[in-house]
Design a protein around this motif. Structure first.
Motif, PDB file in Angstrom:
ATOM      1  N   ASN A  72      -4.766  -8.824   1.431  1.00  0.00           N
ATOM      2  CA  ASN A  72      -4.951  -8.442   2.517  1.00  0.00           C
ATOM      3  C   ASN A  72      -5.881  -9.797   2.598  1.00  0.00           C
ATOM      4  N   TYR A  73      -7.114  -9.529   2.007  1.00  0.00           N
ATOM      5  CA  TYR A  73      -8.082 -10.805   2.332  1.00  0.00           C
ATOM      6  C   TYR A  73      -8.094 -12.232   1.533  1.00  0.00           C
TER       7      TYR A  73
ATOM      8  N   GLY B  41     -13.620  -2.747   4.392  1.00  0.00           N
ATOM      9  CA  GLY B  41     -12.301  -2.755   3.368  1.00  0.00           C
ATOM     10  C   GLY B  41     -12.373  -0.988   2.620  1.00  0.00           C
TER      11      GLY B  41
ATOM     12  N   VAL C  93      -6.573  -0.679  -2.308  1.00  0.00           N
ATOM     13  CA  VAL C  93      -7.493  -1.005  -3.282  1.00  0.00           C
ATOM     14  C   VAL C  93      -5.983  -2.774  -3.437  1.00  0.00           C
TER      15      VAL C  93
ATOM     16  N   LEU D  29      -5.734  -4.184   0.159  1.00  0.00           N
ATOM     17  CA  LEU D  29      -6.965  -5.206   0.463  1.00  0.00           C
ATOM     18  C   LEU D  29      -6.967  -6.564   0.011  1.00  0.00           C
TER      19      LEU D  29
ATOM     20  N   ASP E 274       0.684  -1.085   0.203  1.00  0.00           N
ATOM     21  CA  ASP E 274      -0.138  -0.074   0.380  1.00  0.00           C
ATOM     22  C   ASP E 274       0.701   1.013  -0.119  1.00  0.00           C
TER      23      ASP E 274
ATOM     24  N   ASN F 131     -10.647  -2.017  11.050  1.00  0.00           N
ATOM     25  CA  ASN F 131     -11.020  -3.753   9.637  1.00  0.00           C
ATOM     26  C   ASN F 131     -10.616  -5.262  11.293  1.00  0.00           C
TER      27      ASN F 131
ATOM     28  N   SER G  19     -14.540  -6.542   1.733  1.00  0.00           N
ATOM     29  CA  SER G  19     -14.257  -5.184   1.202  1.00  0.00           C
ATOM     30  C   SER G  19     -15.411  -3.964   0.875  1.00  0.00           C
TER      31      SER G  19
ATOM     32  N   ARG H 155     -13.821  -7.061  10.448  1.00  0.00           N
ATOM     33  CA  ARG H 155     -13.490  -8.284   9.450  1.00  0.00           C
ATOM     34  C   ARG H 155     -13.754  -9.638  10.384  1.00  0.00           C
TER      35      ARG H 155
END
Length: 166
Positions: A78-79, A105, A72, A75, A48, A153, A102, A157
């Motif tokens: 990270n997912y 996010g 993004v 993200l 990032d 987050n 998302s 999450r």
């Protein structure tokens, strides 16, 4: 070998065992999950921040669009790492989980963009660090947003996306 060397070696072994457990053991523990999430977040944050600084400093993209692009990218990294390693989500509905992940996010992105707006555009960062050059102020502003969004987050999450192991 004297006693101090033996004690030091034992402590070093214990530290290595704890690191091994953190990286490989079951992750139903909140602290283990958070530490893993922080590691994953660190990896995503490196991507990032790198993309952000490249976009702002070399491609001359303004900080809000640059932040959106870099965020993004982080993200996505990270997912996939969070799903498999942090929360060990064995059974998942990829589409549903990714949409929820998302959405959280995107809220994090809004928090990040708002913070950047206030820190840079409204010049709040200059009150605290006005003696530093503009590139450094932009970098410090980005780091502050990462820290705040990390906690948002992780909490959201864990509670809403990967709730089956809480």
């Amino acid at each position: 070998m004297n006693n101090n060397n033996v004690e030091f070696a034992a402590q070093e072994f214990n530290i290595m065992e704890n690191i091994k457990k953190l990286l490989t053991a079951s992750n139903n523990n909140l602290l283990v999950q958070f530490l893993r999430y922080a590691i994953v977040g660190g990896i995503a944050s490196i991507l990032d921040v790198s993309l952000f600084l490249l976009s702002v400093n070399y491609l001359q993209i303004r900080h809000i669009p640059a932040n959106t692009i870099s965020f993004v990218s982080g993200l996505l990294v990270n997912y996939f790492l969070s799903r498999d390693w942090v929360f060990n989500q064995q059974k998942h509905n990829f589409k549903k989980d990714f949409i929820s992940f998302s959405f959280i996010g995107i809220i994090g992105l809004l928090i990040s963009n708002l913070m950047l707006y206030f820190l840079i555009d409204c010049r709040i960062i200059y009150v605290f660090l006005g003696y530093i050059n503009t590139k450094a102020l932009t970098f410090f502003s980005k780091l502050m947003t990462i820290i705040v969004v990390l906690f948002w987050n992780f909490t959201a999450r864990r509670k809403f996306v990967f709730k089956s192991i809480n």
